[in-house]
Design a protein around this motif. Structure first.
Motif, PDB file in Angstrom:
ATOM      1  N   MET A  46       0.836  -1.206   0.000  1.00 46.18           N
ATOM      2  CA  MET A  46       0.000   0.000   0.000  1.00 46.18           C
ATOM      3  C   MET A  46       0.866   1.249   0.000  1.00 46.18           C
ATOM      4  O   MET A  46       1.968   1.258   0.545  1.00 46.18           O
ATOM      5  CB  MET A  46      -0.896   0.026   1.242  1.00 46.18           C
ATOM      6  N   PHE A  70       1.206   4.808   1.501  1.00 40.54           N
ATOM      7  CA  PHE A  70       0.693   5.588   2.624  1.00 40.54           C
ATOM      8  C   PHE A  70       1.131   7.054   2.573  1.00 40.54           C
ATOM      9  O   PHE A  70       0.964   7.774   3.553  1.00 40.54           O
ATOM     10  CB  PHE A  70       1.162   4.966   3.941  1.00 40.54           C
ATOM     11  N   ASN A  79      -5.444  -4.464  14.527  1.00 42.13           N
ATOM     12  CA  ASN A  79      -6.094  -3.187  14.231  1.00 42.13           C
ATOM     13  C   ASN A  79      -6.327  -2.432  15.547  1.00 42.13           C
ATOM     14  O   ASN A  79      -5.810  -2.816  16.605  1.00 42.13           O
ATOM     15  CB  ASN A  79      -7.400  -3.418  13.454  1.00 42.13           C
ATOM     16  N   TRP A  83     -13.046  -6.936  14.948  1.00 42.23           N
ATOM     17  CA  TRP A  83     -13.805  -5.932  14.194  1.00 42.23           C
ATOM     18  C   TRP A  83     -15.319  -6.046  14.325  1.00 42.23           C
ATOM     19  O   TRP A  83     -16.047  -5.250  13.730  1.00 42.23           O
ATOM     20  CB  TRP A  83     -13.398  -5.944  12.719  1.00 42.23           C
ATOM     21  N   GLU A 103     -24.374   3.197  11.478  1.00 42.48           N
ATOM     22  CA  GLU A 103     -23.955   1.850  11.081  1.00 42.48           C
ATOM     23  C   GLU A 103     -23.936   0.890  12.272  1.00 42.48           C
ATOM     24  O   GLU A 103     -23.605  -0.293  12.106  1.00 42.48           O
ATOM     25  CB  GLU A 103     -22.551   1.904  10.452  1.00 42.48           C
ATOM     26  N   ASP A 130     -21.712   0.757  14.554  1.00 45.61           N
ATOM     27  CA  ASP A 130     -20.362   0.213  14.362  1.00 45.61           C
ATOM     28  C   ASP A 130     -19.340   0.994  15.183  1.00 45.61           C
ATOM     29  O   ASP A 130     -19.330   2.227  15.154  1.00 45.61           O
ATOM     30  CB  ASP A 130     -20.007   0.320  12.865  1.00 45.61           C
ATOM     31  N   THR A 146     -16.169   2.237  14.968  1.00 50.48           N
ATOM     32  CA  THR A 146     -15.254   2.442  13.847  1.00 50.48           C
ATOM     33  C   THR A 146     -13.790   2.494  14.279  1.00 50.48           C
ATOM     34  O   THR A 146     -12.901   2.211  13.490  1.00 50.48           O
ATOM     35  CB  THR A 146     -15.579   3.763  13.122  1.00 50.48           C
ATOM     36  N   TRP A 168      -4.414   2.516  13.194  1.00 48.70           N
ATOM     37  CA  TRP A 168      -5.367   2.904  12.140  1.00 48.70           C
ATOM     38  C   TRP A 168      -5.415   1.820  11.057  1.00 48.70           C
ATOM     39  O   TRP A 168      -4.650   1.891  10.082  1.00 48.70           O
ATOM     40  CB  TRP A 168      -4.954   4.234  11.516  1.00 48.70           C
ATOM     41  N   GLY A 169      -6.268   0.843  11.199  1.00 42.54           N
ATOM     42  CA  GLY A 169      -6.395  -0.214  10.195  1.00 42.54           C
ATOM     43  C   GLY A 169      -5.069  -0.893   9.936  1.00 42.54           C
ATOM     44  O   GLY A 169      -4.391  -1.344  10.873  1.00 42.54           O
ATOM     45  N   TYR A 190     -11.305   9.385  11.735  1.00 44.08           N
ATOM     46  CA  TYR A 190     -12.556   8.874  12.278  1.00 44.08           C
ATOM     47  C   TYR A 190     -13.394   9.996  12.891  1.00 44.08           C
ATOM     48  O   TYR A 190     -12.858  10.870  13.578  1.00 44.08           O
ATOM     49  CB  TYR A 190     -12.266   7.786  13.313  1.00 44.08           C
ATOM     50  N   LEU A 214      -9.309   2.300   2.632  1.00 44.24           N
ATOM     51  CA  LEU A 214      -9.010   0.895   2.935  1.00 44.24           C
ATOM     52  C   LEU A 214      -7.881   0.788   3.966  1.00 44.24           C
ATOM     53  O   LEU A 214      -7.945  -0.026   4.892  1.00 44.24           O
ATOM     54  CB  LEU A 214      -8.629   0.157   1.638  1.00 44.24           C
ATOM     55  N   ALA A 215      -6.881   1.640   3.823  1.00 46.53           N
ATOM     56  CA  ALA A 215      -5.714   1.568   4.724  1.00 46.53           C
ATOM     57  C   ALA A 215      -6.098   1.805   6.184  1.00 46.53           C
ATOM     58  O   ALA A 215      -5.535   1.177   7.077  1.00 46.53           O
ATOM     59  CB  ALA A 215      -4.670   2.587   4.289  1.00 46.53           C
ATOM     60  N   VAL A 216      -7.025   2.708   6.436  1.00 50.13           N
ATOM     61  CA  VAL A 216      -7.351   3.066   7.830  1.00 50.13           C
ATOM     62  C   VAL A 216      -8.616   2.380   8.342  1.00 50.13           C
ATOM     63  O   VAL A 216      -9.052   2.658   9.459  1.00 50.13           O
ATOM     64  CB  VAL A 216      -7.480   4.604   8.004  1.00 50.13           C
ATOM     65  N   SER A 217      -9.182   1.487   7.547  1.00 49.71           N
ATOM     66  CA  SER A 217     -10.426   0.824   7.969  1.00 49.71           C
ATOM     67  C   SER A 217     -10.144  -0.232   9.036  1.00 49.71           C
ATOM     68  O   SER A 217      -9.329  -1.124   8.840  1.00 49.71           O
ATOM     69  CB  SER A 217     -11.112   0.158   6.770  1.00 49.71           C
ATOM     70  N   ASN A 218     -10.844  -0.103  10.137  1.00 51.71           N
ATOM     71  CA  ASN A 218     -10.735  -1.092  11.219  1.00 51.71           C
ATOM     72  C   ASN A 218     -11.859  -2.104  11.177  1.00 51.71           C
ATOM     73  O   ASN A 218     -11.763  -3.151  11.807  1.00 51.71           O
ATOM     74  CB  ASN A 218     -10.778  -0.378  12.569  1.00 51.71           C
ATOM     75  N   THR A 219     -12.932  -1.751  10.478  1.00 50.89           N
ATOM     76  CA  THR A 219     -14.094  -2.648  10.415  1.00 50.89           C
ATOM     77  C   THR A 219     -14.654  -2.636   8.990  1.00 50.89           C
ATOM     78  O   THR A 219     -14.534  -1.639   8.271  1.00 50.89           O
ATOM     79  CB  THR A 219     -15.216  -2.187  11.369  1.00 50.89           C
ATOM     80  N   PRO A 220     -15.293  -3.743   8.579  1.00 49.65           N
ATOM     81  CA  PRO A 220     -15.913  -3.761   7.244  1.00 49.65           C
ATOM     82  C   PRO A 220     -17.046  -2.756   7.108  1.00 49.65           C
ATOM     83  O   PRO A 220     -17.269  -2.225   6.019  1.00 49.65           O
ATOM     84  CB  PRO A 220     -16.416  -5.197   7.099  1.00 49.65           C
ATOM     85  N   ALA A 221     -17.759  -2.473   8.197  1.00 50.13           N
ATOM     86  CA  ALA A 221     -18.871  -1.513   8.122  1.00 50.13           C
ATOM     87  C   ALA A 221     -18.352  -0.122   7.784  1.00 50.13           C
ATOM     88  O   ALA A 221     -18.950   0.607   6.981  1.00 50.13           O
ATOM     89  CB  ALA A 221     -19.627  -1.480   9.454  1.00 50.13           C
ATOM     90  N   TYR A 222     -17.233   0.260   8.394  1.00 49.85           N
ATOM     91  CA  TYR A 222     -16.628   1.566   8.110  1.00 49.85           C
ATOM     92  C   TYR A 222     -16.182   1.620   6.649  1.00 49.85           C
ATOM     93  O   TYR A 222     -16.474   2.580   5.931  1.00 49.85           O
ATOM     94  CB  TYR A 222     -15.433   1.778   9.042  1.00 49.85           C
ATOM     95  N   SER A 268     -19.313   1.724   4.236  1.00 49.94           N
ATOM     96  CA  SER A 268     -20.082   2.979   4.249  1.00 49.94           C
ATOM     97  C   SER A 268     -19.269   4.130   3.669  1.00 49.94           C
ATOM     98  O   SER A 268     -19.803   4.987   2.964  1.00 49.94           O
ATOM     99  CB  SER A 268     -20.566   3.317   5.663  1.00 49.94           C
ATOM    100  N   GLU A 313     -10.387  -9.947   2.634  1.00 52.33           N
ATOM    101  CA  GLU A 313     -10.604 -10.336   4.036  1.00 52.33           C
ATOM    102  C   GLU A 313     -12.057 -10.095   4.461  1.00 52.33           C
ATOM    103  O   GLU A 313     -12.636 -10.896   5.175  1.00 52.33           O
ATOM    104  CB  GLU A 313      -9.660  -9.526   4.932  1.00 52.33           C
ATOM    105  N   TRP A 314     -12.607  -8.971   4.014  1.00 47.68           N
ATOM    106  CA  TRP A 314     -13.956  -8.602   4.441  1.00 47.68           C
ATOM    107  C   TRP A 314     -14.969  -8.737   3.305  1.00 47.68           C
ATOM    108  O   TRP A 314     -16.074  -8.200   3.396  1.00 47.68           O
ATOM    109  CB  TRP A 314     -13.954  -7.147   4.957  1.00 47.68           C
ATOM    110  N   GLU A 316     -18.258 -10.431   4.470  1.00 50.35           N
ATOM    111  CA  GLU A 316     -19.008  -9.568   5.388  1.00 50.35           C
ATOM    112  C   GLU A 316     -19.698  -8.448   4.601  1.00 50.35           C
ATOM    113  O   GLU A 316     -20.854  -8.094   4.855  1.00 50.35           O
ATOM    114  CB  GLU A 316     -18.055  -8.981   6.433  1.00 50.35           C
TER     115      GLU A 316
END
Lengths: 168, 140
Positions: A39, A41, A62, A76, A111, A113, A115, A141-142, A156, B15-23, B26, B95-96, B99
């Protein structure tokens, strides 16, 4: 926080992780997220250049894995976070009362969620006559870096942010 | 080209900072380039491109980002082919993926159940869901 963490022999991609009440927490412990090691960054580095880098990018855990799982896996599912908060006896504290060691949770009500999450490392400054300063937190962060940053300086949304403390 | 119409830099950053599939899901659905791709391209083409990436041995970071963007774009379509597509598990490349496909199915079910014309007393259900309905609809 009281989590039992043992390496599962059955599924190498998941470790056993339970709340203190014995409820299982689903997680993944990927050796590699496809594409994550390649990736780019650069844009995030520029956008959040004021954050202090604690660890370079990694896909092995994460934010919730840092906050609740000792950096051992990726967590997650929001229902699991709720279960941890309940079983481990977390209670909410205000932003101004949050102390180092308390946790921050970013929640998206639309959601349903969680996050993002992190651990407070520096309390807010809210004394009269001084410029208000948000708490500083350490968070992951992810697949990106583990960073020390002001709570309001991240990708976030702060809309559903709450702080919690656990007393044992 | 589908990939040229989607802003992959934006997608990659999310994608890089996503901690959850929902985030992830959306945020991608909210991207204008994803929404435009959903309008511009037939869902069959979006699905075919996703399946191509899903079948790759070692996709690039950009291809993974594109794949998630395609899932988000496809999710805005109510075409039956999308529902069929969402029921098929993804490979290990995403991965997600499964989901997010569950979320697509949920959106499809909700859309099918809620497309009701309330402006007329004679209520018409525009699309018939496969799930059964046991409640009562009262027209005002």
């Amino acid at each position: 926080m009281c989590l039992i963490l043992t390496q599962s022999e059955a599924r190498l991609s998941e470790i056993r992780m339970d709340t203190s009440a014995g409820n299982p927490i689903s997680n993944s412990q990927p050796k590699e997220i496809p594409g994550a090691d390649r990736m780019n960054f650069d844009r995030l580095d520029q956008q959040f250049s004021s954050a202090v880098v604690r660890c370079e990018p990694s896909a092995s855990f994460n934010c919730h894995g840092l906050t609740f799982g000792s950096r051992r896996a990726r967590i997650w599912k929001s229902e699991d976070i709720k279960q941890i908060l309940k079983d481990d006896g977390y209670f909410e504290v205000t932003q101004d009362a949050a102390l180092p060691g308390d946790i921050i949770l970013y929640f998206d009500p639309a959601e349903n969620d969680f996050t993002h999450s992190g651990v407070v490392v520096e309390a807010a400054i809210s004394e009269p006559g001084q410029l208000y300063r948000y708490p500083k937190v350490v968070s992951k962060w992810g697949c990106y870096k583990e960073l020390i940053h002001f709570a309001n300086n991240s990708p976030y949304s702060m809309v559903g942010v709450k702080y919690y403390r656990v007393r044992r | 080209m589908i990939k040229d119409s989607i802003n992959l830099e934006e997608v990659s950053d999310i994608l890089a900072v996503s901690n959850t599939p929902a985030y992830l899901f959306s945020r991608l659905r909210a991207l204008s380039s994803v929404q435009q791709a959903a309008i511009k391209f037939d869902p069959r083409d979006l699905i075919a491109e996703f399946q191509r990436i899903d079948g790759l041995e070692k996709p690039s970071a950009q291809e993974i980002a594109l794949g998630y963007a395609l899932l988000a774009a496809v999710s805005t379509s109510a075409a039956p082919i999308v529902r069929d597509f969402a029921q098929v598990p993804t490979s290990r490349n995403f991965e997600w993926g499964d989901e997010i496909k569950r979320r697509i199915l949920s959106i499809q079910r909700n859309d099918a159940a809620s497309v009701v014309d309330l402006s007329k007393k004679n209520i018409k259900i525009a699309s018939v869901p496969e799930v059964s309905f046991s409640g009562t609809i009262v027209a005002g």
